[in-house]
Each structure stands twice: as structure tokens, then as C-alpha cells.
Design an enzyme around this catalytic site. Structure first.
Site, mmCIF file in Angstrom:
data_model
loop_
_atom_site.group_PDB
_atom_site.id
_atom_site.type_symbol
_atom_site.label_atom_id
_atom_site.label_comp_id
_atom_site.label_asym_id
_atom_site.label_seq_id
_atom_site.Cartn_x
_atom_site.Cartn_y
_atom_site.Cartn_z
ATOM 1 N N GLU A 1 0.848 -1.213 0.000
ATOM 2 C CA GLU A 1 0.000 0.000 0.000
ATOM 3 C C GLU A 1 0.872 1.247 0.000
ATOM 4 O OE1 GLU A 1 -2.151 3.412 1.972
ATOM 5 O OE2 GLU A 1 -0.432 2.336 2.712
ATOM 6 N N ASP B 1 -7.720 1.243 8.519
ATOM 7 C CA ASP B 1 -6.377 1.810 8.363
ATOM 8 C C ASP B 1 -6.133 2.881 9.433
ATOM 9 O OD1 ASP B 1 -3.867 2.142 7.283
ATOM 10 O OD2 ASP B 1 -4.538 3.050 5.412
HETATM 11 ZN ZN LIG Z 1 1.042 4.592 5.692
#
Ligand SMILES: [Zn+2]
Ligand SMILES: *[C@@H]1O[C@H](CO)[C@@H](O)[C@H](O)[C@H]1NC(C)=O
Ligand SMILES: *[C@@H]1O[C@H](CO)[C@@H](O)[C@H](O)[C@H]1NC(C)=O
Length: 356
Positions: free
Chosen positions: A175, A227
């Protein structure tokens, strides 16, 4: 001529697809007896267990290094042992530092179920030259929250009300940008998987009479992306344009209702904020939200819509974001327990799981 064939499939697909999304969008959360809610919220919370689950992930996880592979293997065996079918989506891509090997992990409970409720996180960590980066909130804790929820709910999956919906966990790789965030230096794993599932046909076994085809990506009812969670005082907003603002409200209602039952009281401020937010953050959900744009058939782009997304990220970001101080000291366990309980109950209500 080949165009005509493509068009033929396309026509069938669009009508089937329309029905498919309608079923997903009208999905009702189950009402749980209070005893089940309390079990899910209170009895299934165990900080000692959570810390044990988290510990093996609290190491630097730089893409394509031995430690990163070890963490991937840990996630895989953990879920395999719970009865999830696990699969690697392995690929190579070019990064600013040269070619790297990536692998997304996909773990599915009840692969045969035509639809999926997806929980997702990324398990790589950012490179900060010259420093040890554990990336506790980014995203060791979100990944551990998923494992914790999977472990507590897996034994009840067989008896769930929503038999047509399986539980799927996705651990994205790559990511983080290797250097600076750009369209090609970021979201390596989610870009790869969204494109792969955009091109994979899924024949629906549930309706053998009707010729029904869909894309693998359309099996996703909603993608819940976790997240930057684990620090104190998070605030998660209801972002517009994600196709799931109503569902987000229901998630926020779960938090309010759990407070009313008295099983959540360790932190004072609510985390899930129903008010519509315009804070669009680029993250692993983007390739799924923007699906269809890469399809060569123009019509398809027009009628396709993105995968509904619940982006469970705190805005503003934790103060330790992308610093080496994003480590064990940044974590606030009452907050982690609180959020995990809310998400666990929401998932249970979505799937119709009512532990006695
Ligand atoms: Zn990050
Ligand atoms: C909590 O988890 C730990 C570690 O897995 C376990 O030893 C303990 O028995 C659990 N506590 C309860 C109350 O279930
Ligand atoms: C589909 O395309 C037409 C013509 O290009 C446009 O007018 C219409 O707004 C599009 N529909 C959607 C939902 O984007």
C-alpha cells in the site's frame, strides 16, 4: 463478429449485475438478542488474546524482505487454522527501487457463498530510511483486529442467517509508496487485485435456471477498509461518494446501542461519526471504488458502479503517522477494544451470527 459476442455477454451481465447489486444494497442487518450482543461485545473482548495476536505483526514489514514474508505466512496459517480458505495473489511490479515481489493474501470463509462481506487492511510497512518503522497503527493493529474478529466469529459461521454471504479478509501488500506517493508508486496490491477481479467472470451457482454471470469484484457487498487505527482519540467519518453512507450510519448506531447496553464505557468520545464527511483519503479502496474505468468496453464503464466502501480510517491521521514513533507506545488499548467490539458486532449483525 467478436464484438457481437462480447456485446452478447455484456447484455446478460448487465441485467444480472443490476439484480446482484440490488440484493446487496437491500441487505438487512439482523436484530440480535441482547444476550448475544453482550457476548459479542463483552465476552469476546480479551486484551491478552489481542496482544498475542498482534505481537508477530509488530516488526518492520518492508515488501519482499524475509520478515515481511514471515508476517504474511503468519496471517495465512492463523486463518487457515480457523477454517478459512486462503489464497495468495502474487505478482511482481516495478518500484522506484527496482522490481519487487508482492503478495496479497485473501482468506475466505465459505468460498461457495456467492456474495462476500470483506474486511481489509494492508500488511506492508513504510520505508523510513535509517529508522526502524514498526507502523503499529499503519496497519499492524487493523490487521490484528481482523484476525481477532475472525477468530471469535469463525465458530459461528456455519449457523449464520446470511448463508449467501461469506466472510472474506484481504491483506493488501504494497500500500505504501516506496518513495513518494504517486499513481504508480502506491497501492500496488489493491490495484493488482481490483484489476484481476474486474477481469474474472464468476458464474453464479445459486441460479442455474437463469443464465447469470458476474465479475468476481461484484461479489463484494461492501469492502470495509481498516487503516491508521490503534492510537487514542480516533474519529472516523461517513465519507460521501462511497456508496455506503446508509450502512455507515448503521455502524455508528451499533456503537450508540452498545453504549446503551453498558458494555462499552472505556472511552468517552464516540469513534464513528454519522455526519457526512468530504474527507476523501486515497487508500486501498480506491481501485475498487473506481472499478470499471479500466474496462475496454465503454458501455460497461457507464453502467458499472464502484464497490461500496466503508473506509474506517481516522481523520486527522494519528500524530505518529509515518514516523518511527508509530510503535507499541502509540497504542491505546481501551480504544482498540472499543473499535474492535463495534466492528465485531456489526459484522455479526451483517452475517446474522447470534452466539448463545
Ligand atoms: Zn502509511
Ligand atoms: C484471554 O486470552 C488469554 C490468551 O489467549 C487466555 O489465556 C485467557 O484464558 C483468556 N481469558 C478469558 C477470560 O477468556
Ligand atoms: C452514461 O453516459 C451518458 C453518455 O455518455 C451520460 O450522459 C450519462 O450521464 C452516463 N451515466 C452515468 C451513470 O455515468
Amino acid at each position: 463478429m467478436s464484438f457481437a459476442i462480447i456485446l452478447g455477454i455484456f447484455m446478460c451481465t448487465t441485467s444480472a449485475w443490476g439484480q446482484w447489486r440490488t440484493n446487496q444494497k437491500t441487505h438487512q442487518l439482523s436484530l440480535l438478542p441482547e444476550s448475544s450482543t453482550l457476548r459479542l461485545c463483552r465476552d469476546f473482548t480479551n486484551q491478552t488474546r489481542f496482544k498475542e495476536i498482534l505481537a508477530p505483526i509488530m516488526v518492520p514489514r518492508i515488501v519482499d524482505t524475509p520478515q515481511h514474508r514471515q508476517v504474511g505466512d503468519y496471517l495465512q496459517s492463523f486463518l487457515h487454522n480457523l477454517g478459512f480458505a486462503t489464497e495468495w495473489d502474487a505478482f511482481t511490479d516495478t518500484t522506484p527501487f527496482g522490481t519487487r515481489n508482492f503478495r496479497n493474501l485473501i482468506a475466505t470463509f465459505d468460498e461457495a457463498a456467492p456474495r462476500r462481506l470483506v474486511l481489509a487492511c494492508h500488511y506492508d510497512s513504510k520505508i523510513i530510511p535509517g529508522q526502524v518503522m514498526i507502523a503499529a497503527t499503519d496497519s499492524a493493529v487493523p490487521c490484528a483486529m481482523m484476525l481477532d474478529i475472525a477468530q471469535t466469529l469463525a465458530p459461528y459461521m456455519y449457523k449464520r442467517v446470511a448463508q449467501q454471504v461469506g466472510l472474506q479478509l484481504i491483506f493488501f501488500d504494497g500500500e505504501e509508496a516506496f518513495r513518494d506517493w504517486t499513481a504508480t508508486d502506491s497501492l500496488y496490491g489493491s490495484r493488482h487485485l481490483a484489476q484481476k477481479w474486474e477481469q474474472k467472470w464468476f458464474p453464479s451457482s445459486s441460479s442455474l435456471n437463469n443464465f447469470e454471470l458476474s465479475k468476481e469484484i461484484d461479489r463484494i457487498d461492501v469492502l470495509m477498509l481498516l487503516d491508521l487505527l490503534g492510537a487514542a482519540n480516533p474519529s472516523i467519518g461517513n465519507t460521501i461518494g462511497m456508496g455506503a453512507t446508509e450502512l455507515f450510519s448503521q455502524l455508528a448506531d451499533v456503537e450508540l446501542n452498545l453504549r446503551a447496553t453498558g458494555c462499552l464505557n472505556a472511552i468517552r468520545r464516540n469513534v464513528f461519526n454519522k455526519q457526512l464527511s468530504y474527507n476523501q483519503v486515497e487508500d486501498d479502496h480506491i481501485p475498487f471504488l473506481k472499478r470499471g474505468k479500466i474496462n475496454v468496453i465503454n458501455f460497461y464503464v457507464n453502467i458499472s458502479s464502484g464497490v461500496p466502501i466503508l473506509h474506517l480510517i481516522t481523520v486527522p491521521f494519528p500524530s505518529v503517522w509515518h514516523r518511527s514513533s508509530d510503535n507499541a507506545n502509540a497504542l491505546h488499548y481501551p480504544t482498540i477494544d472499543h473499535m474492535t467490539a463495534v466492528i465485531r458486532v456489526f459484522v455479526a449483525k451483517y452475517l446474522g451470527i447470534a452466539p448463545a
